[in-house]
Scaffold this motif. Structure first.
Motif, PDB file in Angstrom:
ATOM      1  N   ARG A   1       1.564  17.837 -12.466  1.00 19.72           N
ATOM      2  CA  ARG A   1       1.177  18.928 -11.559  1.00 19.72           C
ATOM      3  C   ARG A   1       0.577  20.123 -12.293  1.00 19.72           C
ATOM      4  N   LYS A   2       0.801  20.223 -13.583  1.00 18.19           N
ATOM      5  CA  LYS A   2       0.209  21.335 -14.328  1.00 18.19           C
ATOM      6  C   LYS A   2      -1.300  21.167 -14.446  1.00 18.19           C
ATOM      7  N   GLU A   3      -1.784  19.925 -14.357  1.00 16.28           N
ATOM      8  CA  GLU A   3      -3.215  19.647 -14.432  1.00 16.28           C
ATOM      9  C   GLU A   3      -3.875  19.681 -13.055  1.00 16.28           C
ATOM     10  N   LEU A   4      -3.106  19.977 -12.030  1.00 18.18           N
ATOM     11  CA  LEU A   4      -3.604  19.968 -10.653  1.00 18.18           C
ATOM     12  C   LEU A   4      -4.554  21.133 -10.428  1.00 18.18           C
ATOM     13  N   LYS A   5      -5.695  20.849  -9.825  1.00 17.82           N
ATOM     14  CA  LYS A   5      -6.667  21.900  -9.538  1.00 17.82           C
ATOM     15  C   LYS A   5      -6.263  22.633  -8.266  1.00 17.82           C
ATOM     16  N   VAL A   6      -6.695  23.863  -8.149  1.00 13.22           N
ATOM     17  CA  VAL A   6      -6.386  24.676  -6.980  1.00 13.22           C
ATOM     18  C   VAL A   6      -6.994  24.045  -5.727  1.00 13.22           C
ATOM     19  N   GLU A   7      -8.161  23.470  -5.875  1.00 17.54           N
ATOM     20  CA  GLU A   7      -8.829  22.827  -4.739  1.00 17.54           C
ATOM     21  C   GLU A   7      -7.981  21.692  -4.177  1.00 17.54           C
ATOM     22  N   ASP A   8      -7.436  20.856  -5.068  1.00 13.77           N
ATOM     23  CA  ASP A   8      -6.603  19.742  -4.621  1.00 13.77           C
ATOM     24  C   ASP A   8      -5.314  20.233  -3.969  1.00 13.77           C
ATOM     25  N   ALA A   9      -4.726  21.278  -4.533  1.00 17.96           N
ATOM     26  CA  ALA A   9      -3.511  21.847  -3.949  1.00 17.96           C
ATOM     27  C   ALA A   9      -3.805  22.441  -2.573  1.00 17.96           C
ATOM     28  N   GLY A  10      -4.954  23.070  -2.418  1.00 20.23           N
ATOM     29  CA  GLY A  10      -5.338  23.632  -1.125  1.00 20.23           C
ATOM     30  C   GLY A  10      -5.541  22.556  -0.075  1.00 20.23           C
ATOM     31  N   ILE A  11      -6.168  21.458  -0.470  1.00 18.94           N
ATOM     32  CA  ILE A  11      -6.372  20.342   0.457  1.00 18.94           C
ATOM     33  C   ILE A  11      -5.022  19.764   0.872  1.00 18.94           C
ATOM     34  N   ALA A  12      -4.121  19.616  -0.077  1.00 20.25           N
ATOM     35  CA  ALA A  12      -2.796  19.090   0.248  1.00 20.25           C
ATOM     36  C   ALA A  12      -2.043  20.042   1.174  1.00 20.25           C
ATOM     37  N   SER A  56       0.829  -1.211   0.000  1.00 19.51           N
ATOM     38  CA  SER A  56       0.000   0.000   0.000  1.00 19.51           C
ATOM     39  C   SER A  56       0.857   1.252   0.000  1.00 19.51           C
ATOM     40  N   PHE A  57       1.963   1.215   0.748  1.00 15.74           N
ATOM     41  CA  PHE A  57       2.865   2.360   0.789  1.00 15.74           C
ATOM     42  C   PHE A  57       3.403   2.667  -0.600  1.00 15.74           C
ATOM     43  N   TRP A  58       3.835   1.638  -1.325  1.00 13.98           N
ATOM     44  CA  TRP A  58       4.403   1.878  -2.650  1.00 13.98           C
ATOM     45  C   TRP A  58       3.341   2.336  -3.642  1.00 13.98           C
ATOM     46  N   LYS A  59       2.118   1.859  -3.485  1.00 16.13           N
ATOM     47  CA  LYS A  59       1.031   2.340  -4.343  1.00 16.13           C
ATOM     48  C   LYS A  59       0.778   3.825  -4.095  1.00 16.13           C
ATOM     49  N   GLU A  60       0.747   4.212  -2.839  1.00 17.45           N
ATOM     50  CA  GLU A  60       0.544   5.626  -2.505  1.00 17.45           C
ATOM     51  C   GLU A  60       1.691   6.471  -3.045  1.00 17.45           C
ATOM     52  N   LEU A  61       2.915   5.980  -2.908  1.00 17.55           N
ATOM     53  CA  LEU A  61       4.072   6.725  -3.402  1.00 17.55           C
ATOM     54  C   LEU A  61       4.007   6.875  -4.922  1.00 17.55           C
ATOM     55  N   ASP A  62       3.606   5.829  -5.625  1.00 23.56           N
ATOM     56  CA  ASP A  62       3.452   5.923  -7.083  1.00 23.56           C
ATOM     57  C   ASP A  62       2.387   6.947  -7.456  1.00 23.56           C
ATOM     58  N   TYR A  63       1.309   6.997  -6.664  1.00 26.51           N
ATOM     59  CA  TYR A  63       0.251   7.972  -6.918  1.00 26.51           C
ATOM     60  C   TYR A  63       0.782   9.396  -6.742  1.00 26.51           C
ATOM     61  N   VAL A  64       1.570   9.618  -5.692  1.00 30.44           N
ATOM     62  CA  VAL A  64       2.146  10.949  -5.454  1.00 30.44           C
ATOM     63  C   VAL A  64       3.098  11.321  -6.596  1.00 30.44           C
ATOM     64  N   LYS A  65       3.896  10.352  -7.052  1.00 29.10           N
ATOM     65  CA  LYS A  65       4.801  10.614  -8.176  1.00 29.10           C
ATOM     66  C   LYS A  65       4.005  10.990  -9.431  1.00 29.10           C
ATOM     67  N   HIS A  66       2.899  10.280  -9.654  1.00 27.84           N
ATOM     68  CA  HIS A  66       2.049  10.561 -10.815  1.00 27.84           C
ATOM     69  C   HIS A  66       1.465  11.974 -10.720  1.00 27.84           C
ATOM     70  N   ILE A  67       0.990  12.333  -9.550  1.00 23.44           N
ATOM     71  CA  ILE A  67       0.443  13.679  -9.342  1.00 23.44           C
ATOM     72  C   ILE A  67       1.531  14.729  -9.576  1.00 23.44           C
TER      73      ILE A  67
END
Length: 122
Positions: free
Chosen positions: A83-94, A68-79
């Motif tokens: 990052r140019k497609e990242l919404k302001v809402e998601d960045a604010g939550i993070a 699960s840790f490596w899956k989460e890390l892969d997801y963070v790497k993908h994000i």
């Protein structure tokens, strides 16, 4: 200020009386509701056996946690890659999540110092 302190003391006395009056009843009710979790007879050997079961159950769950840790890390790497497609809402939550983590770190530091803000006890 003194009147507030007297009110607070009166409330504390009220709560203390309530707990002393109903605390035993609550304890009995709680044990009755959860009696299926209680191991009989409650011996030292039984407690040792249960603690070993807990330890080895936790150890058995490590591979799935590792995965699960490596899956989460892969997801963070993908994000991060997209990052140019990242919404302001998601960045604010993070950002809020990061701020909350830092706040809990600070609370832990203060608790570790004995609840002093500026310095450790001598």
């Amino acid at each position: 200020m003194a009147s507030k302190l007297t009110q607070l003391q009166a409330k504390a006395a009220q709560v203390s009386k309530l707990v002393s009056k109903h605390g035993c009843e609550y304890y009995k009710t709680l044990l009755e509701q959860n009696k299926h979790y209680i191991q009989e007879p409650a011996t030292v050997e039984k407690c040792n056996e249960l603690s070993k079961q807990l330890l080895y159950t936790r150890l058995a769950s490590l591979p799935s946690r590792y995965e699960s840790f490596w899956k989460e890390l892969d997801y963070v790497k993908h994000i991060w890659k997209n990052r140019k497609e990242l919404k302001v809402e998601d960045a604010g939550i993070a950002a809020l999540f990061g701020l909350e983590c830092y706040a809990w770190f600070c609370v832990g530091e203060i608790a570790g110092r004995g609840f002093t803000i500026l310095d450790y006890y001598p």
